[in-house]
Design a protein around this motif. Structure first.
Motif, PDB file in Angstrom:
ATOM      1  N   LEU A  48      33.514  53.414  43.338  1.00 32.47           N
ATOM      2  CA  LEU A  48      34.714  53.239  43.848  1.00 32.47           C
ATOM      3  C   LEU A  48      35.060  51.805  42.858  1.00 32.47           C
ATOM      4  O   LEU A  48      34.474  50.663  43.377  1.00 32.47           O
ATOM      5  CB  LEU A  48      35.176  52.809  45.793  1.00 32.47           C
ATOM      6  N   PRO A  49      36.817  51.546  43.322  1.00 34.24           N
ATOM      7  CA  PRO A  49      37.127  49.902  43.000  1.00 34.24           C
ATOM      8  C   PRO A  49      36.335  48.839  43.783  1.00 34.24           C
ATOM      9  O   PRO A  49      35.759  48.992  45.119  1.00 34.24           O
ATOM     10  CB  PRO A  49      38.492  50.008  42.804  1.00 34.24           C
ATOM     11  N   LEU A  57      33.767  36.036  45.787  1.00 35.55           N
ATOM     12  CA  LEU A  57      32.919  37.061  45.554  1.00 35.55           C
ATOM     13  C   LEU A  57      34.138  37.654  44.899  1.00 35.55           C
ATOM     14  O   LEU A  57      34.240  39.150  45.545  1.00 35.55           O
ATOM     15  CB  LEU A  57      32.114  37.575  46.875  1.00 35.55           C
ATOM     16  N   GLN A  58      34.428  37.861  43.751  1.00 38.14           N
ATOM     17  CA  GLN A  58      35.714  38.468  42.990  1.00 38.14           C
ATOM     18  C   GLN A  58      34.857  39.674  42.435  1.00 38.14           C
ATOM     19  O   GLN A  58      35.348  40.802  42.064  1.00 38.14           O
ATOM     20  CB  GLN A  58      36.166  37.864  41.942  1.00 38.14           C
ATOM     21  N   THR A  59      33.411  39.465  42.090  1.00 36.13           N
ATOM     22  CA  THR A  59      32.533  40.935  41.382  1.00 36.13           C
ATOM     23  C   THR A  59      31.853  41.186  42.018  1.00 36.13           C
ATOM     24  O   THR A  59      30.747  40.183  42.721  1.00 36.13           O
ATOM     25  CB  THR A  59      32.167  39.808  40.003  1.00 36.13           C
ATOM     26  N   ALA A  63      28.114  38.627  44.424  1.00 37.12           N
ATOM     27  CA  ALA A  63      28.123  39.579  46.168  1.00 37.12           C
ATOM     28  C   ALA A  63      26.858  39.983  45.615  1.00 37.12           C
ATOM     29  O   ALA A  63      25.521  39.694  47.380  1.00 37.12           O
ATOM     30  CB  ALA A  63      28.570  40.372  46.140  1.00 37.12           C
ATOM     31  N   PHE A  64      26.281  40.604  44.566  1.00 34.38           N
ATOM     32  CA  PHE A  64      24.372  41.071  44.892  1.00 34.38           C
ATOM     33  C   PHE A  64      23.670  39.557  45.130  1.00 34.38           C
ATOM     34  O   PHE A  64      22.638  39.925  45.810  1.00 34.38           O
ATOM     35  CB  PHE A  64      24.382  41.915  43.390  1.00 34.38           C
ATOM     36  N   LEU A  65      24.127  38.745  43.953  1.00 36.10           N
ATOM     37  CA  LEU A  65      23.709  37.571  43.449  1.00 36.10           C
ATOM     38  C   LEU A  65      23.866  37.165  45.155  1.00 36.10           C
ATOM     39  O   LEU A  65      22.468  35.826  45.274  1.00 36.10           O
ATOM     40  CB  LEU A  65      23.576  37.212  42.548  1.00 36.10           C
ATOM     41  N   GLN A  85      32.661  31.302  38.769  1.00 37.40           N
ATOM     42  CA  GLN A  85      32.104  32.155  38.866  1.00 37.40           C
ATOM     43  C   GLN A  85      31.050  31.537  40.168  1.00 37.40           C
ATOM     44  O   GLN A  85      30.049  31.536  39.486  1.00 37.40           O
ATOM     45  CB  GLN A  85      31.447  32.173  37.433  1.00 37.40           C
ATOM     46  N   PRO A  86      31.522  31.006  40.852  1.00 34.63           N
ATOM     47  CA  PRO A  86      30.956  31.341  42.145  1.00 34.63           C
ATOM     48  C   PRO A  86      29.581  31.916  42.554  1.00 34.63           C
ATOM     49  O   PRO A  86      29.278  32.741  42.449  1.00 34.63           O
ATOM     50  CB  PRO A  86      32.010  31.210  43.281  1.00 34.63           C
ATOM     51  N   PHE A  87      28.116  31.061  42.527  1.00 36.99           N
ATOM     52  CA  PHE A  87      27.607  31.785  42.710  1.00 36.99           C
ATOM     53  C   PHE A  87      25.972  32.452  41.608  1.00 36.99           C
ATOM     54  O   PHE A  87      25.089  32.894  41.540  1.00 36.99           O
ATOM     55  CB  PHE A  87      27.308  32.843  43.710  1.00 36.99           C
ATOM     56  N   LEU A  88      26.601  32.119  40.447  1.00 34.09           N
ATOM     57  CA  LEU A  88      26.943  32.400  39.175  1.00 34.09           C
ATOM     58  C   LEU A  88      26.585  31.518  38.116  1.00 34.09           C
ATOM     59  O   LEU A  88      25.522  31.304  37.098  1.00 34.09           O
ATOM     60  CB  LEU A  88      27.565  33.682  38.672  1.00 34.09           C
ATOM     61  N   LEU A  89      27.362  30.116  38.001  1.00 30.06           N
ATOM     62  CA  LEU A  89      26.941  29.020  38.214  1.00 30.06           C
ATOM     63  C   LEU A  89      26.687  27.640  39.141  1.00 30.06           C
ATOM     64  O   LEU A  89      26.765  28.147  40.201  1.00 30.06           O
ATOM     65  CB  LEU A  89      28.794  28.344  37.940  1.00 30.06           C
TER      66      LEU A  89
END
Length: 215
Positions: A48-49, A57-59, A63-65, A85-89
């Motif tokens: 699903l898209p 949480l655009q990706t 959301a996973f992290l 890139q919130p939550f990855l940066l």
């Protein structure tokens, strides 16, 4: 560990939503089970898209992290809001990663970690006056290489290293609301390995069994 329907059933079944808890009347609930979904599946397995549940949480990767890197919202370090890139940066203007810090970050299972800099800015409808707005933040960028990791333990392991490398980091009371426990103090102090935490979740896992709709 539960779908929205399962947690709703548990909230009612365990009396968390009842007149005794200030609710006007016992809730009425009907859950329509999904077809073709199993508990082991990740979002990409559904075909699903991705629909962002939050502007930050655009990706699916974010959301996973998020359950782990969201702990950064309870401290003075940046969780990457105000970037693409919130939550990855993640980082802080005063961050000084040593070779040892970086080595420990790169040894965390399932992650690719590299040093970077970023500058948080206000993004209308997404991030309003993010931490360290307009300042150059020394930090790291994360990519997930293995989705079998535990994002909570991994996020705490990342936080512990960046906390140790930051000058005068500030811990807010909100961190205890995010973690649900003051045991997180031991992680930040370096007294407890985040990867070995068990969180005392066995009682919850037993209590949830009557409400599970999917294998």
């Amino acid at each position: 560990g539960l779908t929205m329907g399962e947690i709703a059933a548990m909230m009612i079944g365990e009396g968390w939503l009842s007149p005794a808890q200030g609710v006007e009347q016992d809730p009425l609930l009907r859950v329509i089970p999904m077809e073709g979904w199993e508990r082991r599946m990740l979002w990409p397995d559904t075909g699903l898209p991705w629909v962002a549940p939050s502007p930050n949480l655009q990706t699916f990767e974010q959301a996973f992290l998020y359950p782990g890197t969201a702990f950064f919202e309870g401290v003075s370090l940046s969780e990457g809001r105000g970037t693409t890139q919130p939550f990855l940066l993640l980082g802080d203007p005063s961050l000084q990663l040593t070779r040892q810090h970086l080595a420990k970050l790169q040894q965390i299972p399932g992650l690719f970690v590299e040093q970077t800099t970023f500058r948080p800015v206000t993004i209308p409808g997404v991030a309003f006056k993010p931490k360290h707005e307009g300042r150059e933040v020394q930090g790291i960028r994360i990519e997930i290489k293995d989705y079998t990791i535990d994002p909570v333990r991994v996020g705490l392991a990342v936080l512990a290293q960046l906390w140790d490398a930051t000058e005068n980091p500030v811990q807010m009371e909100y961190l205890y609301l995010l973690s649900g426990s003051r045991e997180i103090d031991g992680t930040l102090a370096g007294d407890q390995d985040p990867m070995t935490l068990d969180f005392g979740k066995e009682m919850f896992e037993e209590a949830r069994k009557p409400y599970l709709l999917y294998d």
